[in-house]
Scaffold this motif. Sequence first.
Motif, mmCIF file in Angstrom:
data_model
loop_
_atom_site.group_PDB
_atom_site.id
_atom_site.type_symbol
_atom_site.label_atom_id
_atom_site.label_comp_id
_atom_site.label_asym_id
_atom_site.label_seq_id
_atom_site.Cartn_x
_atom_site.Cartn_y
_atom_site.Cartn_z
ATOM 1 N N LYS A 65 -10.995 -0.703 -15.370
ATOM 2 C CA LYS A 65 -9.747 -0.635 -14.618
ATOM 3 C C LYS A 65 -9.182 -2.018 -14.297
ATOM 4 O O LYS A 65 -8.136 -2.123 -13.679
ATOM 5 N N MET A 111 -8.024 8.529 2.618
ATOM 6 C CA MET A 111 -6.848 9.196 3.181
ATOM 7 C C MET A 111 -5.557 8.676 2.547
ATOM 8 O O MET A 111 -5.396 7.476 2.331
ATOM 9 N N ILE A 145 -15.733 -5.084 0.027
ATOM 10 C CA ILE A 145 -14.376 -5.535 0.351
ATOM 11 C C ILE A 145 -13.424 -4.509 -0.249
ATOM 12 O O ILE A 145 -13.407 -4.324 -1.467
ATOM 13 N N THR A 146 -12.691 -3.832 0.595
ATOM 14 C CA THR A 146 -11.905 -2.718 0.078
ATOM 15 C C THR A 146 -10.529 -2.653 0.725
ATOM 16 O O THR A 146 -10.323 -3.156 1.838
ATOM 17 N N GLY A 147 -9.616 -2.017 0.011
ATOM 18 C CA GLY A 147 -8.281 -1.798 0.564
ATOM 19 C C GLY A 147 -8.248 -0.521 1.381
ATOM 20 O O GLY A 147 -7.252 -0.194 2.013
ATOM 21 N N ARG A 195 0.780 -1.245 0.000
ATOM 22 C CA ARG A 195 0.000 0.000 0.000
ATOM 23 C C ARG A 195 0.808 1.290 0.000
ATOM 24 O O ARG A 195 0.475 2.231 0.693
ATOM 25 N N PHE A 196 1.910 1.315 -0.693
ATOM 26 C CA PHE A 196 2.565 2.608 -0.900
ATOM 27 C C PHE A 196 3.284 2.603 -2.234
ATOM 28 O O PHE A 196 3.458 1.545 -2.860
#
Length: 923
Positions: free
Chosen positions: A667, A516, A573-575, A456-457
Motif C-alpha cells: 500500500k 470509527m 504511530i497511527t492516524g 482526514r476526510f
Amino acid sequence: MARPLAKRDAQTSADAPLPFAQTADEVMAAQQVALDSGLSATEAASRRERYGPNRLPDVEHRGAVMRFLLQFHNLLIYVLIGAAVLAAAIGNVIDAAVIVAVVVLNAIVGFIQEGRAERALEAIRGMIDPHAAVIRDGRRVDVAADDIVPGDLVLLEPGTRVPADLRLVRARNLRIDEAALTGESVPVDKTVRPAPQNAVLAERTSMVFSGTFVANGTATGIAVATGPQSELGHISALVGTVEKLTTPLIRRMDQFARLLTFFILAACAAVFLFAVYVRAYAWQEAFMVVIGLAVSAIPEGLPAVMTIALAVGVQRMADRNAIIRRLPAVETLGSVSVICSDKTGTLTRNEMTVRSVVTPEGVLDVSGVGYSPQGGFTDNGAPVEPGTSKVLTEAARAAILCNDAELRHSGNDWLAHGDPMEGALVCFGMKAGFDPELLRKQLPRTDEIPFDTEHRFMATLHHGHEDGSAVAYIKGAPEQILSMCDRQLGRDQVEPLDADDWHEQTAFTARHGQRMLALAMKRLPKGTQDLAVSDVSEGAVLIGLVGLIDPPREEVLSAIQECRSAGIDVKMITGDHAATATAIARELALAPEPQTLTGDQLDDIDDTDLPDVVRKMTVFARTTPSHKLRLVRALQVDQDVTAMTGDGVNDAPALKQADVGVAMGRKGTDAAKEAAEIVLADDNFASIVAAIREGRTVYDNIRKVIAWTLPTNGGEGATLIGAIAFGLTLPMTAIQILWINMVTAVALGLTLAFEPTEPGTMTRPPRKATESLLSGTLLWRICFVSLLFAAGAFGIFFYAIERGQSVDMARTMVVNTLVVMEIAYLFSVRFVYSGSLTWRGMLGTPAVLIGVGTTVLAQLAFTYLPPLQSLFATEPVAWQDGLLIIGIGAALLILVELEKAIFGVFARRRTAAQETAAEETAA
Ligand code: ATP
C-alpha cells in the motif's frame, strides 16, 4: 543539467505544436484515445510492439572477463603476485606456481560468488518494480510501468512516481516534485492549460515528466513519450548507477585489511633482515620464508568472504519479505533499538469489516464475513430490515458514493479493489440493499475532495439526473466530520446536532478496538459543478457513525514478544482514534499498560521535553506525517537507532530521517519506497523483526569471519616468526603454508558467511551503533588463538623430531595439525552467545560439513598421494600420530571454549553492573 534541455527546446520551438502547447483534446485526438475508455488492451499491445517497453536501457554491465580481471585488483593480491614473480625469478618455480594457484582460486571463488550475489540483488530489486494505474477498456487497471505505451491514460495520486512523460488531461491541486529531473526541490504546480510553444522544460506546466513524483493532488495524464523518448531518457547520465556490494562497516574492514598488509610487509622486511644478518640464513631461503610469512599472514580472502556474508544476509531478508534498497541498512538493522510502526495493515491485517452502525435511532450490529455482501442488521439481537430505516439507507448511500473502491466476485470470493476500508463500506452498502454500480450511475460524481491524512476526510459531489440537484457526501474521522456538521439526520426529520453525545458514542465503540468513521451529507445549490473544502467545511448534516474491525495479524503477537526479549521498543504511530489504537495496542501486548499521546498533545510539547515523553509512550494516535518526523528526531536525541514505517508521500521526510526507513510494498506510494531503506513485500510488521534478526546475524557472521581468519593467519605467521627469532628449523616450508592458505581460506572461512542465526541472537540487547567491530574481546581472542596455534605447531614439531622422525615428516604433521586446529576453531567460532560443545554445535551445517569434508580430503591427498608428496615434500603420517593431531585439535577447541566461558561470565557481570548503574542513575 537544465541547459542542454533548453537548447533542445529552442531547436524544436519552430516545429508543429508540441503536446504541452496543444489542448488536452487535441493531444487525445492525436493519440487516438478517449477520456472515459482509454486504450483497448489489444491497441496497447500493438503500441507496445511499435514503441517498445517503457524502460530506460539497462545499465551496461561489466563483461565477464572484466569482472574476472577485477578480482585481481586488490592490494593483497598485488602483494601475492609480486611474491610469485620474485619466487620464480630466484628459481623457485613450484612455489611461484602454487602462489599463482592460490591467487587464481581466490579470484575464481570471488568471481562466482560475486556474480551470484549481483544476480540475487538484481532479482531482489525487480521485486519492487514500479506499477501504474491506467484506464484500459474503460476500467482502471494496474499495470507494470514497463507496459505503459503512448496514448495510455495514466492516473496519478499523491506519492505516485510519474511513469512516463504525460500531457495532463485532468488535474486537481496537482503539485509535482521535479527534483529528480531539474534539481528543483520545491514542488511545482501543474494544470491542464496549454503552455507556450517555446516554454522550456521547467515551464511546461501542462506536462508531468517520467521519474518525478506527485507531491500533492490527483490527475489523469496521457502518455506522450515513454522509455528512452522521455525527458528522463534524454538525460541518461542520471540513471544507471550500479550500487557496489558493500557497507561502511565492510569498507572499514577493507581499509583495516589494507593497513594490515602494509604492517605485514614491514614485518616481512624486518624478518628478512633479521634472518639474513642475525641468523645467517641463505638469502634465497630467507626470502622464501618471508614470502611464506606474507602469504600466511595476509588475509586475502577476508574482503570477499565479508561481502558474501552481506549478500547472503540480503538474500535471506528478501526471502523473509524485507527487500533491501540500500545496503548499509543491513548493518544498521542489527542495532535497531526502537521500531515505530503504523497500525493499519502493518500491525493489523487491513481486512476491514463494518461491524456497527451508530445512528440517532440506536446502534445496529452488522453481521457477515469478509467482503461478501451476505449479512444483515440487528438491533439488540432483533433483525432490522434495511429498507425500514431511513437513516440506515442514507448511511449506506453515502458509504457507496463517497468511495473509490470496487468489490469484485472472483470464484467463491469477493475481493476489494482499492482501499480495504472503502471496500468494507461498499460491502456494508450492499448489505443494506444497494447495487453500487446502479447507484453510481443514478447519482454520478462530478467532483471530489480526495482523502488526505492531514484533514482526514473525503467528500464527493453528485448530481441527480432528474432534478439536477447537487449533493455532497462526506466521510472521515468523527472529530473532523462533527466539526463540519451542525445538524443530524433523525428518524423523520433533520435535527440539531448533539455533538457531545456523538463524541461519547465514538469513544465508546472505539474502546472495543473498532475504527470509527463518520458519514455526512450536504445539499448544495443546483448546478454546482466543483467542490471546494469551503463548500463542506460547515453546515453539513451528520448521518451516523460506522465502526469497522480490522483484526491484528496473528504473527505480530510473537514478533512483538521477540522484540521485547531483544531489547527493542515498539511504538505504534497511527492516524486512528486514540481509543481504537490503545485497544489494539493492548490486544497486541505492545506494553503492559500502553500509554497513549495524541497528535494535538504532541503539538503542545516542545522539542526539549519531547524525548522524555516519547520514551514513556507506546501509542501515538491521530498523528499526521509531520509528527512522525518530530518523533524520530526525539528518539534519535537519546541515541536510539530507529526504524520507522511509512506509506504516504508525506511520510518520506520521516523515512529519510529514520536510521532505517521502512516502506510498505503493497500500500506504500512510490515516493515512500524511494525514501526508504527497506521495502516490505507483505507490509507486515513481523517482516521488520525478521529483517532485524537477519541484520544481527549478518553482523555476527562478519565478526565470525574476522574472528576465524585473523587468528588462523596470525597463528601461521607467529609460528614462522617464532622459528626465525629463535633460530630453529622451520616447522613448515613456504610452499606448505601456501597450501594451507589455499585449502582452508576457501573451504573453511567461506562457510562462516552462510551461518544461520544463532539461538541467543534475539535475546540480547541491540548492539550499540558506535561499537567497534574489532572490540577488545576480539583482539584478545585473536592474540590468544594465534599463540595456541603456534604452540600446537611447535609442540607437534618437537614431538616428531624428538621421536627421531625426519624433518619432512615433522613438517607434514605440523601442516596437518594447523589444519585440524583451524577446523576445531571453526566449530568454536560458530557460536558467539553460547558454548559450541553441544550436539547442535558438533553437527554443524551443510555448508560447514561440505567445507570440512573438502578440507579433510585435501589433507589426505596432501599427506598420502605420491604426486603431492613429491610436490610438497610430505610423508605419510602413521595413524597413531593422526590421532594425536586430532587430539591437539580437540584440546584447542576445549581451551578456546573455556576462555569463551570465562569471558562470558565476566561480560555478563559487567553488563549486569552497567544495568544496575544505569537504573540507579535513572532512579
Ligand atoms: P496508520 O497510520 O496506522 O496506517 P490509519 O490508516 O488509521 O493509521 P489514516 O489513514 O491517517 O490512519 O486515517 C486516519 C483516520 O482518517 C481514520 O481513522 C479514519 O477515520 C479516516 N480515514 C481513513 N481513510 C479514509 C478515507 N479513505 N476516507 C475518509 N476517511 C478516512
